[in-house]
Design a protein around this motif. Structure first.
Motif, PDB file in Angstrom:
ATOM      1  N   ARG A  47       0.827  -1.213   0.000  1.00  0.00           N
ATOM      2  CA  ARG A  47       0.000   0.000   0.000  1.00  0.00           C
ATOM      3  C   ARG A  47       0.858   1.258   0.000  1.00  0.00           C
ATOM      4  N   ALA A  50       1.951   1.706  -3.488  1.00  0.00           N
ATOM      5  CA  ALA A  50       0.843   2.186  -4.331  1.00  0.00           C
ATOM      6  C   ALA A  50       0.441   3.622  -3.992  1.00  0.00           C
ATOM      7  N   GLY A  51       0.910   4.120  -2.846  1.00  0.00           N
ATOM      8  CA  GLY A  51       0.547   5.487  -2.448  1.00  0.00           C
ATOM      9  C   GLY A  51      -0.736   5.557  -1.651  1.00  0.00           C
ATOM     10  N   LEU A  52      -1.217   4.397  -1.188  1.00  0.00           N
ATOM     11  CA  LEU A  52      -2.457   4.387  -0.400  1.00  0.00           C
ATOM     12  C   LEU A  52      -2.176   4.578   1.089  1.00  0.00           C
TER      13      LEU A  52
ATOM     14  N   GLU B 192     -10.116   3.067  -3.337  1.00  0.00           N
ATOM     15  CA  GLU B 192      -8.655   3.071  -3.469  1.00  0.00           C
ATOM     16  C   GLU B 192      -8.248   2.644  -4.883  1.00  0.00           C
ATOM     17  N   ARG B 195      -8.414   5.461  -7.118  1.00  0.00           N
ATOM     18  CA  ARG B 195      -7.247   6.359  -6.964  1.00  0.00           C
ATOM     19  C   ARG B 195      -6.040   5.830  -7.719  1.00  0.00           C
ATOM     20  N   THR B 196      -5.791   4.522  -7.593  1.00  0.00           N
ATOM     21  CA  THR B 196      -4.621   3.977  -8.303  1.00  0.00           C
ATOM     22  C   THR B 196      -4.814   4.032  -9.819  1.00  0.00           C
TER      23      THR B 196
END
Lengths: 349, 290
Positions: A47, A50-52, B192, B195-196
């Motif tokens: 994550r 992924a930038g989450l 999410e 977003r990706t």
């Protein structure tokens, strides 16, 4: 060509350390499996990539670009989530083309790319179907196609096959591996299933308590575990505490042989890692062999017969093919033989 | 051994039938019979001395089609539809609950208890609270005047806006509590994933969350629309006579003017219009995958 470098990446959730200080270099086109038990930090690491999630410290560089300065929607990273996270209000085609539309790709290019991915993932003819009506395997394929639509620099998969039955999982594993080789996309695959990691990965990264225990090829981590955790986690190992001096390798007053091979230069108390399949079982007491014990458990798993043998209070696991000449029963006195000096010693133990 | 052969199925079937008949009985006694009575009365003649006179006349329905009642109908539909949309989607419940479900468990519990408390308040108390808050002497106008934002502070009620605020307050807690478990239990990885795939975070609710909850929101809006159509106290307390909804008119005619047949005819027409609008909305909002 996409190379990912992680340097000292750390993350805490309150008082819990999810990632301690992770450093790793992933080569372009490599298929990496992050392997570990639940809560070891593998999904957190994925994550963060992924930038989450934001890391508390450390740096991430993808092809020289610092990822920490890029929001998730600006990173060119495709991700398949554990729940697949398909858009239930969009059909198959629109799920796949979603990312392309977000990036402003022309309709013509989008349609061509979607058609290409539908073919690549075997979803031809499903483009107008609702994703809700698809089977588990078809949903997996849509999720993979959607993540690959943007031709990502990095392809991340978070335990995507955990909810599938064994047959379908094996089939999809082979398809993913084939697809990854075909597209040569750098891939990070999170799993807690070591056989899945062994069959897919070019390199396995084993995580424990937020730290990397070992990173290496499947063969390396299986045959040459660097820590006790890896030796116990990967496959089924016998860990024997031995004392080595100039003349002998001793296990609980049993002389195993003279120090040679991998243990030739080792001295003092060491941990010998012996694979269950590396030993031979003799049904009769053989005075020429050094380890004698009693069979306490026996079970047949497919073509293999697994036994637990009590040797001076320590359970030693043994595995052999079912058509082996040796047949034993629970309670039998047996003898174990092995070329002990060819076995692997845990470094630093 | 099947359920039928060991006797379990007939017993279950008997229990289900008894429960079904009980429910039908309750529905008949408390809903269908009064409805039938209302329809019958709507064809009677008005008699100020005895509420009605048994007869058969279309007179009451003819009165409805006068411009006055048509205007009231349109105003009612507009104000309740506006309130329903506002309370469900545009401003309050959806966005508020999206924010609340992101808070810690402790704060989520605080808000749920607060919303439950709001729901327990009677319409009259909510109406009086807004009456005070919107009054010139003690409420928001005075505060705005004191802060220098309003040179000549005046009471904000009664007004159409005050009536809408009252209606929205009534619906807010109900809708929020219905939305809470749905939003708290939603799969956030879908957002999410968006977003990706290149969606800026501020656009994710519009591109993903709202479309996913489209059916729920439409159903809630329709529910609120029907609920707010029947609200009586708020229009009377916070609205001007020109803002009064058909509910107030029906009550005014049936009880104030002792014209029960006209009140019943107005209620029957409102019922038909509401039913037709609901059917139309449900038809237009059929679930479609695009």
């Amino acid at each position: 060509m996409s190379e990912l470098i992680l340097s000292g990446v750390g993350k805490r959730f309150g008082k819990t350390v999810a990632l301690a200080d992770v450093s790793l270099q992933i080569q372009s086109g490599e298929f990496i499996c992050l392997l570990g038990s639940s809560g070891c930090g593998k999904t957190t690491l994925l994550r963060i990539i992924a930038g989450l999630e934001q890391c508390d410290h450390g740096e991430l560089h993808l092809d020289g670009v610092a990822l920490s300065k890029l929001a998730s929607h600006k990173r060119n990273i495709g991700m398949v989530f554990q729940s697949l996270a398909l858009f239930p209000h969009l059909n198959v085609s629109r799920n796949i083309s979603y990312g392309l539309k977000m990036r402003g790709v022309s309709a013509e290019t989008t349609n061509a790319r979607v058609a290409e991915l539908l073919e690549l993932t075997g979803l031809d003819g499903f483009e107008n179907r609702s994703v809700v009506s698809l089977s588990g395997g078809q949903k997996q394929r849509v999720a993979i196609a959607r993540a690959l639509a943007l031709e990502p620099q990095l392809f991340l998969m978070d335990e995507p096959f955990s909810a599938l039955d064994a047959g379908l999982r094996d089939h999809l594993q082979q398809e993913v591996k084939k697809l990854q080789r075909q597209l040569a996309v750098t891939t990070i695959f999170v799993t807690h299933d070591q056989s899945e990691a062994m069959s897919l990965a070019d390199r396995i990264v084993i995580l424990n308590n937020g730290n990397i225990e070992q990173a290496g090829t499947p063969k390396e981590v299986y045959q040459r575990p660097l820590t006790r955790f890896v030796a116990e986690f990967i496959g089924s190992n016998n860990l024997l505490d031995v004392d080595i001096d100039e003349n002998s390798v001793m296990y609980k007053n049993h002389y195993l042989g003279s120090p040679q091979g991998s243990v030739e230069n080792l001295r003092g108390r060491q941990t010998l890692v012996v694979r269950p399949e590396a030993m031979k079982l003799h049904a009769r007491h053989d005075a020429s062999q050094v380890l004698h014990g009693t069979v306490t458990m026996q079970r047949t798993v497919g073509a293999l017969v697994e036994c637990d043998i009590d040797v001076d209070g320590q359970v030693i696991k043994h595995t052999a093919l079912q058509n082996s000449d040796t047949e034993v029963s629970i309670g039998d006195s047996v003898t174990l033989s092995c070329d002990w000096t060819e076995q692997w010693c845990l470094p630093g133990e | 051994m099947t359920g039928r052969s060991n006797g379990a199925y007939p017993v279950n079937s008997f229990v289900v039938r008894i429960l079904g008949l009980t429910a039908f009985g309750i529905l008949s006694v408390f809903f269908l019979l009064p409805l039938a009575y209302m329809v019958v009365v709507s064809f009677y003649k008005a008699d100020p001395m005895a509420f009605y006179q048994v007869a058969f006349t279309w007179e009451n329905y003819q009165k409805y089609f006068s411009s006055f009642y048509l205007n009231v109908t349109l105003r009612t539909l507009w104000s309740t539809a506006l309130s329903a949309v506002v309370v469900v989607v545009v401003v309050l419940a959806f966005t508020a609950m999206l924010t609340i479900v992101e808070l810690s468990r402790k704060w989520q519990l605080f808000w749920v208890i607060l919303l439950l408390s709001m729901m327990c308040l009677s319409e009259v108390i909510v109406g009086f609270s807004w009456l005070i808050l919107l009054s010139e002497s003690a409420g928001i106008p005075r505060l705005l005047g004191a802060l220098g934002f309003w040179d000549d502070p005046r009471s904000l009620s009664p007004s159409f806006g005050a009536m809408i605020i009252g209606l929205v307050t009534l619906g807010f807690s109900v809708v929020s509590l219905v939305l809470y478990p749905q939003l708290a239990g939603r799969d956030k990885s879908v957002e999410e994933a968006a977003r990706t795939l290149g969606t800026p975070p501020y656009l994710v609710p519009f591109y993903v969350t709202l479309p996913i909850f489209r059916q729920s929101l439409i159903a809630l809006t329709l529910t609120m629309f029907v609920y707010l159509l029947g609200v009586f106290v708020m229009p009377v307390m916070l609205g001007r006579p020109s803002d009064w909804t058909m509910t107030v008119m029906i009550s005014d005619k049936a009880l104030g003017d002792a014209n029960l047949p006209l009140g019943a005819a107005l209620a029957v027409v409102m019922l038909i219009i509401t039913g037709a609008l609901l059917l139309l909305s449900l038809y237009l909002s059929r679930k479609r995958t695009v």
